[in-house]
Scaffold this active site. Structure first.
Site, PDB file in Angstrom:
ATOM      1  N   HIS A   1      -8.910  -0.793  18.455  1.00 39.65           N
ATOM      2  CA  HIS A   1      -8.623   0.514  17.858  1.00 39.65           C
ATOM      3  C   HIS A   1      -9.941   1.108  17.373  1.00 39.65           C
ATOM      4  O   HIS A   1     -10.286   1.034  16.202  1.00 39.65           O
ATOM      5  CB  HIS A   1      -7.646   0.317  16.701  1.00 39.65           C
ATOM      6  CG  HIS A   1      -7.174   1.601  16.091  1.00 39.65           C
ATOM      7  ND1 HIS A   1      -6.742   2.669  16.824  1.00 39.65           N
ATOM      8  CD2 HIS A   1      -7.040   1.970  14.796  1.00 39.65           C
ATOM      9  CE1 HIS A   1      -6.368   3.636  16.013  1.00 39.65           C
ATOM     10  NE2 HIS A   1      -6.545   3.251  14.779  1.00 39.65           N
TER      11      HIS A   1
ATOM     12  N   GLY B   1       1.412   4.226   3.855  1.00 39.93           N
ATOM     13  CA  GLY B   1       2.537   3.431   3.343  1.00 39.93           C
ATOM     14  C   GLY B   1       3.754   4.287   3.020  1.00 39.93           C
ATOM     15  O   GLY B   1       4.892   3.931   3.356  1.00 39.93           O
TER      16      GLY B   1
ATOM     17  N   GLY C   1       0.869  -1.185   0.000  1.00 38.44           N
ATOM     18  CA  GLY C   1       0.000   0.000   0.000  1.00 38.44           C
ATOM     19  C   GLY C   1       0.900   1.228   0.000  1.00 38.44           C
ATOM     20  O   GLY C   1       1.578   1.495   0.998  1.00 38.44           O
ATOM     21  N   ALA C   2       0.932   1.918  -1.137  1.00 34.65           N
ATOM     22  CA  ALA C   2       1.813   3.097  -1.242  1.00 34.65           C
ATOM     23  C   ALA C   2       0.993   4.381  -1.150  1.00 34.65           C
ATOM     24  O   ALA C   2       1.273   5.360  -1.838  1.00 34.65           O
ATOM     25  CB  ALA C   2       2.612   3.051  -2.547  1.00 34.65           C
ATOM     26  N   GLY C   3      -0.047   4.334  -0.329  1.00 29.24           N
ATOM     27  CA  GLY C   3      -0.854   5.535  -0.104  1.00 29.24           C
ATOM     28  C   GLY C   3      -0.210   6.392   0.974  1.00 29.24           C
ATOM     29  O   GLY C   3       1.004   6.328   1.205  1.00 29.24           O
TER      30      GLY C   3
ATOM     31  N   SER D   1      -4.012  -1.602   8.217  1.00 29.77           N
ATOM     32  CA  SER D   1      -5.322  -1.384   7.585  1.00 29.77           C
ATOM     33  C   SER D   1      -6.437  -1.536   8.625  1.00 29.77           C
ATOM     34  O   SER D   1      -6.348  -2.366   9.537  1.00 29.77           O
ATOM     35  CB  SER D   1      -5.539  -2.410   6.461  1.00 29.77           C
ATOM     36  OG  SER D   1      -4.411  -2.477   5.623  1.00 29.77           O
TER      37      SER D   1
HETATM   38  N1  APR Z   1      -2.781  -4.276  -3.075  1.00 27.09           N
HETATM   39  C1  APR Z   1      -1.911  -3.263  -2.886  1.00 27.09           C
HETATM   40  N2  APR Z   1      -2.297  -1.996  -2.621  1.00 27.09           N
HETATM   41  C2  APR Z   1      -3.612  -1.755  -2.555  1.00 27.09           C
HETATM   42  C3  APR Z   1      -4.569  -2.763  -2.735  1.00 27.09           C
HETATM   43  C4  APR Z   1      -4.108  -4.075  -3.005  1.00 27.09           C
HETATM   44  N3  APR Z   1      -4.948  -5.102  -3.191  1.00 27.09           N
HETATM   45  N4  APR Z   1      -5.801  -2.198  -2.604  1.00 27.09           N
HETATM   46  C5  APR Z   1      -5.607  -0.900  -2.347  1.00 27.09           C
HETATM   47  N5  APR Z   1      -4.276  -0.624  -2.324  1.00 27.09           N
HETATM   48  C6  APR Z   1      -3.627   0.663  -2.126  1.00 27.09           C
HETATM   49  C7  APR Z   1      -4.303   1.820  -2.851  1.00 27.09           C
HETATM   50  O1  APR Z   1      -4.016   1.802  -4.237  1.00 27.09           O
HETATM   51  C8  APR Z   1      -3.724   3.012  -2.116  1.00 27.09           C
HETATM   52  O2  APR Z   1      -2.558   3.510  -2.756  1.00 27.09           O
HETATM   53  O3  APR Z   1      -3.651   1.048  -0.764  1.00 27.09           O
HETATM   54  C9  APR Z   1      -3.369   2.443  -0.725  1.00 27.09           C
HETATM   55  C10 APR Z   1      -4.146   3.081   0.394  1.00 27.09           C
HETATM   56  O4  APR Z   1      -3.732   4.404   0.487  1.00 27.09           O
HETATM   57  P1  APR Z   1      -4.672   5.608   0.922  1.00 27.09           P
HETATM   58  O5  APR Z   1      -5.930   5.543   0.141  1.00 27.09           O
HETATM   59  O6  APR Z   1      -3.854   6.857   0.891  1.00 27.09           O
HETATM   60  O7  APR Z   1      -5.054   5.237   2.434  1.00 27.09           O
HETATM   61  P2  APR Z   1      -4.148   5.463   3.747  1.00 27.09           P
HETATM   62  O8  APR Z   1      -4.471   6.767   4.342  1.00 27.09           O
HETATM   63  O9  APR Z   1      -2.740   5.140   3.429  1.00 27.09           O
HETATM   64  O10 APR Z   1      -4.767   4.345   4.707  1.00 27.09           O
HETATM   65  C11 APR Z   1      -4.538   2.964   4.447  1.00 27.09           C
HETATM   66  O11 APR Z   1      -4.500   2.382   6.766  1.00 27.09           O
HETATM   67  O12 APR Z   1      -4.897   3.710   8.611  1.00 27.09           O
HETATM   68  C12 APR Z   1      -5.441   2.760   7.744  1.00 27.09           C
HETATM   69  O13 APR Z   1      -7.831   3.214   7.755  1.00 27.09           O
HETATM   70  C13 APR Z   1      -6.634   3.309   6.989  1.00 27.09           C
HETATM   71  O14 APR Z   1      -7.360   1.223   6.040  1.00 27.09           O
HETATM   72  C14 APR Z   1      -6.657   2.429   5.781  1.00 27.09           C
HETATM   73  C15 APR Z   1      -5.174   2.126   5.539  1.00 27.09           C
END
Ligand code: APR
Length: 307
Positions: free
Chosen positions: A174, A12, A7-9, A118
């Site tokens: 949490h 990540g 997850g590079a959001g 997550s």
């Molecule tokens: N495989 C890899 N990456 C994925 C997949 C998958 N199957 N599905 C989604 N992603 C990626 C998305 O493409 C996105 O880049 O996960 C990333 C999530 O990033 P954000 O939308 O910015 O979310 P973020 O704020 O990083 O939160 C991620 O952590 O704190 C928890 O509740 C939050 O569940 C959420 C998670």
């Protein structure tokens, strides 16, 4: 030490940057399903290395081959909350994502320690535990360090003291039912009750419980990531340095605190092998009851998983 971050959001990328800054890993592999995002963010971060003075190689990819033989894998893949949503509202979407990610991670890195970020956190940690088949000491969730950091940061603001001098512990799931423990909160060893009346402490506890929602309310398009990213990186550091830190984490319980076959936040000792020990601290009847009812709400969601 090889670390993968799935997850590079927002979360990540923050974990990756913090881990690199700590000089604890040779390599961090950043994985996402969106083409170009992990590659671009990974390269951008690596280009900061000469300025930040780290040698951790950062590699972005859409596949799992590059993650092979990771020592630690941090799972942040999934959707975040939007205003008006609870973490539990993410359950169905994130369950499928975490299940899929865990299968791929476990196949490539059978000896890794998994840190789940997550949400809903405790239920996603349980999902990763079941799907990976890894022992409980190698699968745990990041929540307690974040919740405790929020609690400590609010106390520091209220008292105008250094965050470094505040020792505290927030246990439980949490979510809104988390269990801050004022009885175990000290400022440089002096009990919190010496500094603040009960009403002020209760207000800080209430703000801590709603801390994630407060950030979602401001951001509107997503949830917190600086503090969650820093908290996950602290767990990676405790593993890398094998320094046996005692931290609150969501851990698999098999009888501790009278709880069975569930994940919930408890104090654990972390080292190179993962969780070395789950500490059973003497909670008051009231706090134990709060921990148990928090665990009940986690269990109710686990029952919906159909794994
Ligand atoms: N495989 C890899 N990456 C994925 C997949 C998958 N199957 N599905 C989604 N992603 C990626 C998305 O493409 C996105 O880049 O996960 C990333 C999530 O990033 P954000 O939308 O910015 O979310 P973020 O704020 O990083 O939160 C991620 O952590 O704190 C928890 O509740 C939050 O569940 C959420 C998670």
């Amino acid at each position: 030490m090889k670390v993968s971050v799935i997850g590079a959001g927002h979360v990540g990328e923050t974990v990756t940057a913090r881990v690199a800054d700590k000089h604890i890993a040779e390599e961090v592999v950043l994985v996402d399903i969106i083409d170009g995002i992990p590659q671009g963010k990974g390269l951008d971060m690596w280009e900061s290395a000469p300025i930040r003075q780290f040698d951790t190689r950062i590699i972005g990819t859409n596949g799992y081959d590059e993650t092979a033989d990771s020592d630690v894998v941090v799972i942040t893949a999934g959707v975040p909350r939007k205003p008006g949503m609870s973490r539990d509202d993410l359950l169905n979407t994130n369950k499928d994502i975490v299940k899929n990610v865990t299968e791929q991670v476990a196949a490539k890195s059978p000896n890794a320690i998994l840190i789940i970020v997550s949400n809903p956190l405790d239920v996603m940690a349980y999902t990763a535990y079941k799907v990976s088949g890894f022992p409980g000491n190698r699968v745990f969730g990041m929540a307690g360090i974040l919740d405790t950091a929020r609690y400590r940061s609010f106390i520091a603001l209220e008292l105008n003291v250094s965050v470094r001098d505040i020792q505290a512990m927030v246990l439980g799931g949490h979510g809104d039912s988390m269990v801050p423990l004022p009885a175990f909160t000290t400022i440089a060893g002096i009990p919190l009750s010496h500094f603040l009346p009960k009403e002020k402490i209760d207000a800080i506890i209430d703000r801590t419980r709603k801390g994630g929602g407060e950030i979602v309310g401001y951001l509107k398009t997503g949830s917190a990531y600086y503090a969650p990213g820093a908290a996950a990186a602290e767990m990676v550091e405790a593993i890398a340095k094998n320094n046996h830190r005692i931290l609150p984490c969501s851990a698999y319980l098999s009888g501790q605190y009278g709880l069975e076959d569930t994940f919930v936040g408890v104090p654990v000792k972390i080292g190179r092998t993962g969780i070395e020990e789950i500490l059973e601290i003497p909670l008051s009847d009231e706090d134990l009851q709060l921990l148990k009812s928090s665990a009940e709400s986690v269990k109710a969601n686990i029952a919906k998983l159909n794994l």
